[in-house]
Enzyme design. Sequence first.
Site, mmCIF file in Angstrom:
data_model
loop_
_atom_site.group_PDB
_atom_site.id
_atom_site.type_symbol
_atom_site.label_atom_id
_atom_site.label_comp_id
_atom_site.label_asym_id
_atom_site.label_seq_id
_atom_site.Cartn_x
_atom_site.Cartn_y
_atom_site.Cartn_z
ATOM 1 N N SER A 15 0.846 -1.201 0.000
ATOM 2 C CA SER A 15 0.000 0.000 0.000
ATOM 3 C C SER A 15 0.879 1.249 0.000
ATOM 4 O O SER A 15 2.057 1.208 0.374
ATOM 5 C CB SER A 15 -0.887 -0.014 1.252
ATOM 6 O OG SER A 15 -1.574 1.202 1.413
ATOM 7 N N TYR A 173 3.408 8.713 17.889
ATOM 8 C CA TYR A 173 3.835 8.624 16.484
ATOM 9 C C TYR A 173 5.131 9.426 16.278
ATOM 10 O O TYR A 173 6.093 8.936 15.667
ATOM 11 C CB TYR A 173 2.729 9.149 15.564
ATOM 12 C CG TYR A 173 3.040 9.027 14.085
ATOM 13 C CD1 TYR A 173 3.087 7.781 13.470
ATOM 14 C CD2 TYR A 173 3.293 10.151 13.305
ATOM 15 C CE1 TYR A 173 3.372 7.660 12.113
ATOM 16 C CE2 TYR A 173 3.577 10.041 11.958
ATOM 17 C CZ TYR A 173 3.614 8.788 11.358
ATOM 18 O OH TYR A 173 3.910 8.677 10.020
ATOM 19 N N PHE A 206 1.302 12.809 2.711
ATOM 20 C CA PHE A 206 1.257 12.148 1.404
ATOM 21 C C PHE A 206 -0.081 11.427 1.260
ATOM 22 O O PHE A 206 -0.618 10.916 2.252
ATOM 23 C CB PHE A 206 2.428 11.152 1.257
ATOM 24 C CG PHE A 206 3.669 11.790 0.689
ATOM 25 C CD1 PHE A 206 4.311 12.823 1.352
ATOM 26 C CD2 PHE A 206 4.189 11.367 -0.530
ATOM 27 C CE1 PHE A 206 5.439 13.437 0.829
ATOM 28 C CE2 PHE A 206 5.322 11.968 -1.073
ATOM 29 C CZ PHE A 206 5.949 13.003 -0.399
ATOM 30 N N THR A 208 -2.134 8.540 0.826
ATOM 31 C CA THR A 208 -2.054 7.079 0.894
ATOM 32 C C THR A 208 -3.259 6.596 1.699
ATOM 33 O O THR A 208 -4.036 7.406 2.208
ATOM 34 C CB THR A 208 -0.776 6.602 1.623
ATOM 35 O OG1 THR A 208 -0.872 6.982 3.000
ATOM 36 C CG2 THR A 208 0.496 7.158 1.022
HETATM 37 N N1 LIG Z 1 1.210 9.050 4.201
HETATM 38 C C1 LIG Z 1 1.795 9.993 4.896
HETATM 39 O O1 LIG Z 1 1.355 11.147 4.919
HETATM 40 C C2 LIG Z 1 3.054 9.673 5.663
HETATM 41 C C3 LIG Z 1 3.804 10.760 6.154
HETATM 42 C C4 LIG Z 1 4.957 10.498 6.854
HETATM 43 C C5 LIG Z 1 5.375 9.207 7.074
HETATM 44 N N2 LIG Z 1 4.617 8.167 6.594
HETATM 45 C C6 LIG Z 1 5.115 6.811 6.877
HETATM 46 O O2 LIG Z 1 5.249 6.122 5.651
HETATM 47 C C7 LIG Z 1 5.142 4.713 5.895
HETATM 48 C C8 LIG Z 1 4.168 4.131 4.881
HETATM 49 O O3 LIG Z 1 2.882 4.654 5.171
HETATM 50 P P1 LIG Z 1 1.775 4.882 4.034
HETATM 51 O O4 LIG Z 1 1.398 6.293 4.076
HETATM 52 O O5 LIG Z 1 2.220 4.271 2.759
HETATM 53 O O6 LIG Z 1 0.574 4.075 4.704
HETATM 54 P P2 LIG Z 1 -0.291 2.852 4.165
HETATM 55 O O7 LIG Z 1 -1.262 2.591 5.258
HETATM 56 O O8 LIG Z 1 -0.795 3.119 2.802
HETATM 57 O O9 LIG Z 1 0.780 1.658 4.089
HETATM 58 C C9 LIG Z 1 1.333 1.087 5.244
HETATM 59 C C10 LIG Z 1 1.467 -0.408 5.020
HETATM 60 O O10 LIG Z 1 2.060 -0.986 6.198
HETATM 61 C C11 LIG Z 1 1.419 -2.211 6.435
HETATM 62 N N3 LIG Z 1 1.544 -2.591 7.843
HETATM 63 C C12 LIG Z 1 1.020 -1.987 8.939
HETATM 64 N N4 LIG Z 1 1.304 -2.674 10.039
HETATM 65 C C13 LIG Z 1 2.050 -3.748 9.641
HETATM 66 C C14 LIG Z 1 2.640 -4.836 10.316
HETATM 67 N N5 LIG Z 1 2.513 -4.989 11.646
HETATM 68 N N6 LIG Z 1 3.341 -5.737 9.592
HETATM 69 C C15 LIG Z 1 3.457 -5.610 8.250
HETATM 70 N N7 LIG Z 1 2.919 -4.601 7.544
HETATM 71 C C16 LIG Z 1 2.213 -3.685 8.242
HETATM 72 C C17 LIG Z 1 -0.045 -1.950 6.072
HETATM 73 O O11 LIG Z 1 -0.757 -3.173 5.862
HETATM 74 C C18 LIG Z 1 0.104 -1.113 4.819
HETATM 75 O O12 LIG Z 1 0.138 -1.919 3.654
HETATM 76 C C19 LIG Z 1 4.702 4.568 7.346
HETATM 77 O O13 LIG Z 1 5.826 4.252 8.147
HETATM 78 C C20 LIG Z 1 4.196 5.952 7.690
HETATM 79 O O14 LIG Z 1 4.298 6.232 9.080
HETATM 80 C C21 LIG Z 1 3.483 8.379 5.888
#
Ligand SMILES: NC(=O)c1ccc[n+]([C@@H]2O[C@H](COP(=O)([O-])OP(=O)(O)OC[C@H]3O[C@@H](n4cnc5c(N)ncnc54)[C@H](O)[C@@H]3O)[C@@H](O)[C@H]2O)c1
Length: 268
Positions: A15, A173, A206, A208
């Site tokens: 994802s 977080y 972002f 997502t």
């Molecule tokens: N989207 C944003 O705005 C944003 C901003 C800063 C940081 N992030 C970080 O980016 C990373 C990716 O997030 P994203 O936005 O793509 O979110 P997302 O929810 O689209 O993807 C996260 C993925 O992690 C998987 N996941 C969650 N817990 C898990 C576990 N215990 N074991 C295996 N997989 C697991 C989920 O199933 C999902 O597929 C995360 O670490 C998030 O904190 C995101």
Amino acid sequence: MIIEGRTFIISGGASGLGLATAHLLTAKGGYVSILDLSKTDQDALFTSFPSISKSSSRVKFFPCDVTFSDSISTAIAGTVGWINQTHASLAGIIACAGISWPAKIIDRDGNPMDMPTAKKVIEVNVFGTLDFIRLALPHLITVPPHGPDGERGVVIMVASSAAFDGQPGQVSYAASKGAIRSATLPMARDLARYGVRVVSIAPSLFDTNMTKGMGGKARESLVRVMEWPRRAGRGEEFAHLVEAVMENTMMNGECIRLDGAVRMPSKM
Ligand SMILES: NC(=O)c1ccc[n+]([C@@H]2O[C@H](COP(=O)([O-])OP(=O)(O)OC[C@H]3O[C@@H](n4cnc5c(N)ncnc54)[C@H](O)[C@@H]3O)[C@@H](O)[C@H]2O)c1
């Protein structure tokens, strides 16, 4: 680092930012092992790779919960078995699995933060990241060194702008992402002797699955405080930075903000 013909293992790759990275790396001729929770709809995942069928030799899914070492080990063993068939040696470990459950240290009614919730955030984002990297590394440090610098590969972790300027409700977080930011340099120092680099990326907002539940008002006020561009980032923009990190051997030991110059204020 040449992406073509090498394998990249991505936790949380089903994802969002991880999936966008998987798309880019396969488009560049790389092989991608996606580790994600078993509830992942694999048919939907594979149809998101237009040029790659489920039977393709360039993308593989392994169910994995990064909060369990056994689950990670099984998924990594599966990836190594796959690499033995493809002969596309491991080149990158990309830790994208994460959750962002919000909670204030004390809420409006004076109730202290729920500890199981806070612990879960740290468990997935910090220990899940370090455990995944720790268990994948023995396979990366033993690949033959490549290129004039003898590089073996790259570790990429995902921090967040919350590691720098966390907002109300982001105590756990922000703590988890601050830990990732802080772990970047010592991990790069630990791995220098093996020709393995370590970089973390700190995105702001972002688009997502993680952020799609954010209400219109919250999103609008976030966009209002952005410098430029005044919009959420896109997965492919994150993936392009991953590509740049892979390809630029001088990038090491740093947490790179990817945020259009936004500095999150306390109140919006
Ligand atoms: N989207 C944003 O705005 C944003 C901003 C800063 C940081 N992030 C970080 O980016 C990373 C990716 O997030 P994203 O936005 O793509 O979110 P997302 O929810 O689209 O993807 C996260 C993925 O992690 C998987 N996941 C969650 N817990 C898990 C576990 N215990 N074991 C295996 N997989 C697991 C989920 O199933 C999902 O597929 C995360 O670490 C998030 O904190 C995101």
